[in-house]
Design an enzyme around this catalytic site. Structure first.
Site, short mmCIF file in Angstrom:
data_model
loop_
_atom_site.label_atom_id
_atom_site.label_comp_id
_atom_site.label_asym_id
_atom_site.label_seq_id
_atom_site.Cartn_x
_atom_site.Cartn_y
_atom_site.Cartn_z
CG HIS A 101 -37.07 -14.33 -34.90
ND1 HIS A 101 -36.77 -13.06 -35.29
CD2 HIS A 101 -37.75 -14.90 -35.93
CE1 HIS A 101 -37.23 -12.85 -36.52
NE2 HIS A 101 -37.84 -13.95 -36.92
CG HIS B 153 -54.40 -16.10 -22.75
ND1 HIS B 153 -55.68 -16.46 -22.39
CD2 HIS B 153 -53.82 -17.23 -23.22
CE1 HIS B 153 -55.86 -17.75 -22.65
NE2 HIS B 153 -54.74 -18.23 -23.17
C1 LIG Z 1 -63.82 -12.06 -30.77
C2 LIG Z 1 -64.60 -12.48 -29.53
C3 LIG Z 1 -63.87 -11.99 -28.26
C4 LIG Z 1 -65.98 -11.85 -29.63
O1 LIG Z 1 -66.74 -12.30 -28.56
P1 LIG Z 1 -68.20 -11.65 -28.35
O2 LIG Z 1 -68.08 -10.18 -28.14
O3 LIG Z 1 -68.86 -12.45 -27.28
O4 LIG Z 1 -68.88 -11.82 -29.77
P2 LIG Z 1 -70.12 -12.75 -30.19
O5 LIG Z 1 -69.82 -14.20 -29.96
O6 LIG Z 1 -71.35 -12.17 -29.57
O7 LIG Z 1 -70.16 -12.50 -31.77
C5 LIG Z 1 -70.46 -11.23 -32.31
C6 LIG Z 1 -70.31 -11.32 -33.82
O8 LIG Z 1 -68.92 -11.47 -34.15
C7 LIG Z 1 -68.71 -12.70 -34.85
N1 LIG Z 1 -67.48 -13.28 -34.33
C8 LIG Z 1 -67.21 -13.58 -33.03
N2 LIG Z 1 -65.98 -14.08 -32.92
C9 LIG Z 1 -65.48 -14.12 -34.17
C10 LIG Z 1 -64.24 -14.55 -34.68
N3 LIG Z 1 -63.28 -15.05 -33.88
N4 LIG Z 1 -64.03 -14.44 -35.99
C11 LIG Z 1 -64.99 -13.95 -36.82
N5 LIG Z 1 -66.19 -13.51 -36.38
C12 LIG Z 1 -66.42 -13.62 -35.07
C13 LIG Z 1 -69.93 -13.56 -34.56
O9 LIG Z 1 -70.16 -14.48 -35.59
C14 LIG Z 1 -70.99 -12.52 -34.44
O10 LIG Z 1 -71.37 -12.12 -35.74
P3 LIG Z 1 -72.90 -11.68 -36.08
O11 LIG Z 1 -73.16 -10.45 -35.25
O12 LIG Z 1 -72.86 -11.43 -37.54
O13 LIG Z 1 -73.74 -12.83 -35.66
C15 LIG Z 1 -64.72 -14.02 -29.41
O14 LIG Z 1 -65.67 -14.57 -30.32
C16 LIG Z 1 -63.41 -14.75 -29.61
O15 LIG Z 1 -62.98 -15.06 -30.74
N6 LIG Z 1 -62.77 -15.05 -28.45
C17 LIG Z 1 -61.54 -15.81 -28.44
C18 LIG Z 1 -61.83 -17.15 -27.74
C19 LIG Z 1 -60.56 -17.95 -27.51
O16 LIG Z 1 -59.58 -17.78 -28.18
N7 LIG Z 1 -60.61 -18.81 -26.52
C20 LIG Z 1 -59.42 -19.57 -26.13
C21 LIG Z 1 -59.33 -19.61 -24.65
S1 LIG Z 1 -57.95 -20.52 -24.11
#
Ligand SMILES: CC(C)(COP(=O)(O)OP(=O)(O)OC[C@H]1O[C@@H](n2cnc3c(N)ncnc32)[C@H](O)[C@@H]1OP(=O)(O)O)[C@@H](O)C(=O)NCCC(=O)NCCS
Length: 146
Positions: free
Chosen positions: A73, A82
Site C-alpha cells: 500500500h 523492475h
Molecule cells: C548485486 C549485483 C547486481 C552485482 O552484480 P556484479 O556487479 O556482477 O557482482 P559480482 O557477481 O561480480 O559480485 C561481486 C561481489 O559481490 C558479491 N555479491 C554479488 N551479488 C550479491 C548479492 N546479491 N548479495 C550479496 N553479495 C553479492 C559477490 O559474492 C562478490 O563478492 P566477492 O568480491 O567477495 O567475491 C548482482 O549480483 C545481483 O544481485 N543482481 C540481481 C539479479 C536478479 O535479481 N536477477 C533477477 C532477474 S529477473
C-alpha cells in the site's frame, strides 16, 4: 505497443521515444496477478503471475512487476522500474526511475530508493538508498556509489 527490453535504462529511453512519437502504449497484466482497484500502473508495464499491487500504490510507466513480487500500500514507483521475482516492497516505499530491485529482495516500510539504484538479490533494505547506488546484503550496504 510494449517494450520488452529488460535493461531499465534502455527500456525507459525507448518508451520515451515511442511515447513522444505518439505510439499507443499498452500494459500486460497476467490474469493471476492481483492489482488493487485503488492502485495505478502506467502504460507500457508488465505485471507477471502472482504479483500483488496493493491499495493506493502508484507505479509509473514501463514497469516490470515480476513473478510473485509484492508492491504494498502507498508505494510510489517511478518509470521503468523492475521489481524482480519474489521481491517485497513494504508500505509506502518509494522507488526512483529505472531502479532495479533484485530477486527475493525486500525493503522496509517508508524506505526511499533513488533513481538508477540496484538492490542485489536477497538484500534487505532498512535505510534509504541514494541515486545510482548498488546495495547488497542483510541489512543492505552500499557497494558502488553512482
Ligand atoms: C548485486 C549485483 C547486481 C552485482 O552484480 P556484479 O556487479 O556482477 O557482482 P559480482 O557477481 O561480480 O559480485 C561481486 C561481489 O559481490 C558479491 N555479491 C554479488 N551479488 C550479491 C548479492 N546479491 N548479495 C550479496 N553479495 C553479492 C559477490 O559474492 C562478490 O563478492 P566477492 O568480491 O567477495 O567475491 C548482482 O549480483 C545481483 O544481485 N543482481 C540481481 C539479479 C536478479 O535479481 N536477477 C533477477 C532477474 S529477473
Amino acid at each position: 505497443m510494449i517494450v520488452a527490453i529488460g535493461n531499465n535504462g534502455i527500456r525507459h529511453a525507448k518508451l520515451e521515444a515511442l511515447s513522444g512519437a505518439g505510439a499507443p502504449l499498452v500494459s500486460l497484466l497476467h490474469p493471476m496477478a492481483f492489482v488493487s482497484q485503488y492502485a495505478s500502473i502506467g502504460p507500457g508495464s508488465v505485471v507477471f503471475a502472482g504479483a500483488v499491487v496493493n491499495a493506493d500504490a502508484r507505479v509509473g510507466y514501463g514497469a516490470i512487476l515480476n513473478t510473485g513480487c509484492s508492491v504494498d500500500h502507498d508505494c510510489v514507483l517511478g518509470n521503468a522500474v523492475h521489481v524482480s521475482p519474489g521481491a517485497r516492497l513494504a508500505g509506502a516505499v518509494s522507488v526512483g526511475d529505472r531502479s532495479w530491485v533484485g530477486i527475493g529482495a525486500c525493503a522496509r516500510q517508508l524506505i526511499r530508493l533513488g533513481c538508477d539504484v540496484t538492490v542485489g538479490a536477497g538484500a534487505c533494505v532498512v535505510s534509504d538508498v541514494a541515486d545510482g547506488q548498488v546495495v547488497v546484503g542483510v541489512p543492505a550496504k552500499v557497494v558502488v556509489t553512482g
